[in-house]
Design a protein around this motif. Structure first.
Motif, PDB file in Angstrom:
ATOM      1  N   VAL A  62       0.861  -1.175   0.000  1.00 59.45           N
ATOM      2  CA  VAL A  62       0.000   0.000   0.000  1.00 59.45           C
ATOM      3  C   VAL A  62       0.896   1.222   0.000  1.00 59.45           C
ATOM      4  CG1 VAL A  62      -1.812   1.276   1.190  1.00 59.45           C
ATOM      5  CG2 VAL A  62      -1.785  -1.224   1.292  1.00 59.45           C
ATOM      6  N   VAL A  63       0.711   2.099  -0.987  1.00 56.98           N
ATOM      7  CA  VAL A  63       1.540   3.296  -1.096  1.00 56.98           C
ATOM      8  C   VAL A  63       0.648   4.500  -1.342  1.00 56.98           C
ATOM      9  CG1 VAL A  63       3.483   1.968  -1.994  1.00 56.98           C
ATOM     10  CG2 VAL A  63       1.880   3.053  -3.598  1.00 56.98           C
ATOM     11  N   HIS A  64       1.250   5.691  -1.251  1.00 55.71           N
ATOM     12  CA  HIS A  64       0.532   6.919  -1.565  1.00 55.71           C
ATOM     13  C   HIS A  64       0.863   7.362  -2.974  1.00 55.71           C
ATOM     14  CE1 HIS A  64       0.271   7.078   2.876  1.00 55.71           C
ATOM     15  NE2 HIS A  64      -0.897   7.626   2.614  1.00 55.71           N
ATOM     16  N   ASP A 117      -2.912   2.751 -10.968  1.00 54.80           N
ATOM     17  CA  ASP A 117      -1.930   1.664 -10.928  1.00 54.80           C
ATOM     18  C   ASP A 117      -2.339   0.582  -9.959  1.00 54.80           C
ATOM     19  OD1 ASP A 117       0.721   4.133 -11.092  1.00 54.80           O
ATOM     20  OD2 ASP A 117      -0.203   3.004 -12.738  1.00 54.80           O
ATOM     21  N   SER A 118      -3.368   0.819  -9.156  1.00 51.84           N
ATOM     22  CA  SER A 118      -3.844  -0.191  -8.212  1.00 51.84           C
ATOM     23  C   SER A 118      -4.294  -1.426  -8.987  1.00 51.84           C
ATOM     24  CB  SER A 118      -4.999   0.347  -7.375  1.00 51.84           C
ATOM     25  OG  SER A 118      -4.576   1.407  -6.559  1.00 51.84           O
ATOM     26  N   ALA A 119      -3.702  -2.567  -8.658  1.00 54.46           N
ATOM     27  CA  ALA A 119      -3.969  -3.795  -9.405  1.00 54.46           C
ATOM     28  C   ALA A 119      -3.137  -4.909  -8.786  1.00 54.46           C
ATOM     29  CB  ALA A 119      -3.598  -3.646 -10.882  1.00 54.46           C
ATOM     30  N   ILE A 120      -3.342  -6.104  -9.317  1.00 48.92           N
ATOM     31  CA  ILE A 120      -2.439  -7.214  -9.009  1.00 48.92           C
ATOM     32  C   ILE A 120      -1.458  -7.309 -10.172  1.00 48.92           C
ATOM     33  CG2 ILE A 120      -2.245  -9.713  -8.697  1.00 48.92           C
ATOM     34  CD1 ILE A 120      -5.058  -9.655  -7.501  1.00 48.92           C
ATOM     35  N   TYR A 121      -0.187  -7.403  -9.860  1.00 43.73           N
ATOM     36  CA  TYR A 121       0.850  -7.531 -10.878  1.00 43.73           C
ATOM     37  C   TYR A 121       1.372  -8.965 -10.848  1.00 43.73           C
ATOM     38  CZ  TYR A 121       0.473  -2.573 -11.485  1.00 43.73           C
ATOM     39  OH  TYR A 121      -0.035  -1.326 -11.758  1.00 43.73           O
ATOM     40  N   LEU A 122       1.276  -9.597 -11.992  1.00 42.82           N
ATOM     41  CA  LEU A 122       1.651 -11.001 -12.121  1.00 42.82           C
ATOM     42  C   LEU A 122       2.930 -11.145 -12.911  1.00 42.82           C
ATOM     43  CD1 LEU A 122      -1.865 -12.390 -13.104  1.00 42.82           C
ATOM     44  CD2 LEU A 122      -0.728 -12.748 -10.923  1.00 42.82           C
ATOM     45  N   CYS A 123       3.768 -12.043 -12.444  1.00 46.61           N
ATOM     46  CA  CYS A 123       4.990 -12.402 -13.147  1.00 46.61           C
ATOM     47  C   CYS A 123       4.810 -13.832 -13.664  1.00 46.61           C
ATOM     48  CB  CYS A 123       6.159 -12.329 -12.164  1.00 46.61           C
ATOM     49  SG  CYS A 123       7.722 -12.956 -12.770  1.00 46.61           S
ATOM     50  N   SER A 153      -0.251  -7.570  -4.910  1.00 45.73           N
ATOM     51  CA  SER A 153      -1.409  -6.672  -4.910  1.00 45.73           C
ATOM     52  C   SER A 153      -0.959  -5.275  -4.508  1.00 45.73           C
ATOM     53  CB  SER A 153      -2.478  -7.180  -3.941  1.00 45.73           C
ATOM     54  OG  SER A 153      -3.548  -6.266  -3.874  1.00 45.73           O
ATOM     55  N   LEU A 154      -1.067  -4.333  -5.430  1.00 43.47           N
ATOM     56  CA  LEU A 154      -0.656  -2.953  -5.184  1.00 43.47           C
ATOM     57  C   LEU A 154      -1.896  -2.080  -5.005  1.00 43.47           C
ATOM     58  CD1 LEU A 154       1.490  -0.669  -5.136  1.00 43.47           C
ATOM     59  CD2 LEU A 154       1.201  -0.505  -7.617  1.00 43.47           C
ATOM     60  N   THR A 155      -1.911  -1.319  -3.918  1.00 43.41           N
ATOM     61  CA  THR A 155      -2.976  -0.345  -3.684  1.00 43.41           C
ATOM     62  C   THR A 155      -2.332   1.024  -3.567  1.00 43.41           C
ATOM     63  OG1 THR A 155      -4.295  -1.979  -2.492  1.00 43.41           O
ATOM     64  CG2 THR A 155      -4.886   0.350  -2.188  1.00 43.41           C
TER      65      THR A 155
END
Lengths: 110, 111
Positions: B12-14, B83-89, B106-108
């Motif tokens: 979780v970031v700003h 940009d909030s999403a799940i990033y898959l590798c 999971s990026l929020t």
């Protein structure tokens, strides 16, 4: 958009019933894949196909079968659905050394 | 057993922060590494990496691969709520038939 559609998009069924999910593509790609996605597990390969009538198993193939009688359609069948098969199912095609995904099917097995 | 591990699991970031997402892999017969973004729908393709040390960039996103240490990073600068999403590798093995996915980060992004 790689021209991939999935049907149905949502389905609720009961334990023990057969279920068939359909993936349709419009661009003649040779390789097609079925994945399931569950929390904590990411995307897991169920089966894939490398041509008409040519299929192979993936990591989590138990309880699933597939068929590909023509290039554009790849069917996933749950012979006797169980609650553990409640999941989101994604179809994908391989193009230019990467994969492109269909919109997904949400399946709930009660 | 081939595997792909992503870290952190969630973040979780700003808005405006820079984030780094990690992907390590143990896949025999490596062919390529791919990054996807998944919002509340199907994963969408971001990058494919095949060679070490060559950065791929798309706007505020960039990624690099280290084939010696078997990992990749995805950087997002000046993050936005979109940009909030799940990033898959994912890693493709040499035949290109199979792709192995990590569980995702999971990026929020908070306004």
């Amino acid at each position: 958009d790689a021209g991939i559609t999935q049907s149905p998009r949502h389905k609720v069924t009961e334990t023990g019933t057969p279920v068939t999910l359909r993936c349709h593509q419009t661009e003649n790609h040779r390789y097609m894949y079925w994945y399931r996605q569950d929390p904590g597990h990411g995307l897991r390969l169920i089966h894939y196909s490398y041509g008409v009538k040519d299929t192979d198993k993936g990591e989590v193939s138990d309880g699933y079968s597939v068929s590909r009688s023509k290039t554009e359609d790849f069917l996933l069948t749950l012979e006797s659905a169980t609650s553990s098969q409640t999941s989101v199912y994604f179809c994908a095609i391989r193009a230019q050394e990467t994969q492109y995904f269909g919109p997904g099917t949400r399946l709930l097995v009660l | 057993e081939d595997k792909v591990v992503q870290s952190p699991l969630s973040l979780v970031v700003h808005e405006g922060d820079t984030v780094t997402l990690n992907c390590s892999y143990e896949v025999t017969n490596f062919r390529s590494l791919l990054w996807y973004k998944q919002e509340k729908k199907a994963p969408t393709f971001l990058f494919m990496l095949t060679s070490s040390g060559i950065e791929k960039k798309s706007g505020r996103l960039s990624s690099i691969l280290d084939k010696k240490e078997l990992f990749s990073i995805l950087n997002i600068t000046a993050t936005q709520t979109g940009d909030s999403a799940i990033y898959l590798c994912a890693v493709a093995e040499r035949t290109g038939n199979q792709f192995y996915f990590g569980t995702g980060t999971s990026l929020t992004v908070i306004p």
